[in-house]
Structure formats: C-alpha cells, structure tokens
Design an enzyme around this catalytic site. Structure first.
Site: not given
Length: 281
Positions: A48, A111, A231, A234, A239
C-alpha cells in the site's frame, strides 16, 4: 511462513485482497526498496502506497527486483488531493502507473475527500472512468465519512469497494464498521498501531505478556479477528517479520472484549480529521 497469510478476502465483485498487507507511509523513497523487498520475501503480498508518500518510485524498484511475480502482488495507491475532478483523477492514475512501472493497479483510492473543495464526487467519477479504461482493477476511498460515502454512492450509483481509515484500539471506528458492512464496503485500517502510541497501553502489554507475543502482534491479531484489512509498516526487518507472524494464535472473546474497552473516540485519533483536512498536495 504461515499459509493462512495467503488467504484473500473478497473485494467487491471483481477481485480479492490479502487481509494483511505492508504499508509504506513515512518511509523515505531511498529506504522503500529494501523494506518492501524484505516484506515480499517474508510473505506479504499487499503493498500500500500513495502519491503523497513520494515513494512510488522506490516501490517500483522493489517490484522490479522482487522474486515475486507482479500477478501475485496486490498493489494499492492513492490520488494526491490536487488530482481532482474527472480528468485530474484519470491523469493521476496514469501518473501512478508510470511511477510504479506497472500496467495496472489493483486498487486506486481517493486519499482525502478535502470537503472544502467539494470535488470528491467528480474525482470519484474519474476513478470510475479509469476503471472502465482498464487502468485499475478496482476503486475505493480513504478517510471518507458516512455522509461523504452516501453522497458519492447516491450521485454515481457506484459503491467503493473499500474505505481506508485510521483505526486502532484507541480509535476503533465502532459506528463506521457496521455501516461499511451494510454497504458491502471493506474496512481497511491505517495507523493500525495508533502511530505507535497503543503499543505502550498497559492492557495491551498485559495481554502480550500472557501470550508471549509482542504488543504489535496482539493489536494486529485483534484487527484481523474484527474482519479488517490491515497494513502495518516498518523499516526494521525483525519488526516486518514479527508483524507477519500473527496467524498461529487466536484471541479469546474475553481478550477481544478487553481491547474493545480501550476505545476513546473523542481523544484517540492520532492523524488528521477528514472533515477538516483540506490541504492540497
């Protein structure tokens, strides 16, 4: 690598989407190739990004270098708020295709509705046209309120397949989730860890210690069991791997209930309010 991670959930009538994905918000364009590349190696298949993240080119590099075929990757991007109106939206989709180096997007989102500019309905019409042209397989929105969703559906007859909104244990969207379900709109959680703030919640810490899991794993498992698409992001390899390793356990009803009690809809939001965010970028 858990096989369950490859299960996908229906997205509208056209396609399906992995429930667990990898987000790249606030990851620098130079760092994105390594992070996305590692995520793909670990097993993530939903990536994403957004025009406003200024890292689509970095994602493109990761896709070029990946040992994973494009057909196996679900790729999402989002329009800049300046990509308004019918033509602006179509041009925006084409811009993302070029930046990402792909022939199609699996999903393109508006968005932000930026309500003060009152162009989100026409922008939605542009995404509908982009889908009809085959530039994107499906279309949705991000940061839309119930009223804004009602308006675009009412004026176009086309229902978004997904609404990506801030959601985490301190901001659970308890009123929005049943509404989205009633419309057949999938819920996708961004900032699923509350921009890191929820990781220090003592209840989350207690549940994590009892399960010998990390706080992030407990929170992400909670999202999945609510039926949400999530979603996390990192840049740290450990992680990225940890966030993917959430398919080998299930939270009990009691544990889910304790997390449900952490909701603070008045003060829990960590990002911008979609009813007042009107920046053009």
């Amino acid at each position: 690598m858990a096989a369950e991670a490859f299960e996908r959930i229906a997205l509208g009538e056209r396609t399906s989407i992995p429930q667990l994905g990898f987000g790249v918000w606030q990851i620098d364009n130079d760092e994105v190739p390594k992070a996305v590349g590692h995520a793909l190696d670990v097993g993530y298949r939903l990536i994403d990004t957004a025009q406003g993240y200024d890292n689509e080119e970095g994602v493109a590099r990761a896709l070029r270098e990946a040992a994973v075929d494009r057909s196996e990757i679900f790729l999402t991007s989002k329009l800049r708020t300046k990509a308004m109106g019918v033509e602006g939206a179509i041009a925006g989709v084409r811009q993302s295709l070029g930046a990402l180096g792909v022939d199609y997007l699996d999903l393109m989102l508006i968005h932000w509705p930026t309500p003060a500019h009152d162009k989100y309905v026409e922008t939605w019409r542009g995404l509908i046209e982009a889908r009809e042209q085959g530039l994107v397989r499906d279309i949705g929105v991000s940061n839309f309120t119930r009223e804004q969703l009602e308006r675009i559906i009412g004026e176009t007859g086309i229902v978004p397949v997904l609404n990506q909104i801030e959601t985490h244990p301190h901001f659970q969207q308890k009123q929005m989730l049943p509404y989205l379900a009633s419309k057949g709109i999938r819920h996708q959680a961004y900032s699923p860890l509350g921009s890191g703030e929820v990781l220090d919640d003592p209840i989350i810490g207690e549940l994590a210690a009892a399960r010998d899991k990390s706080p992030a794993q407990i929170i992400l498992r909670w999202h999945l069991q609510r039926g949400s698409i999530v979603i996390p992001k990192s840049v740290t390899p450990e992680r990225i791997e940890e966030n993917f390793d959430i398919f080998g356990f299930t939270l009990s009803d009691a544990e889910m209930g304790r997390i449900s009690g952490l909701d603070d809809p008045e003060n829990g939001r960590t990002g911008s309010d979609p009813e007042t965010f009107n920046d053009l970028y």
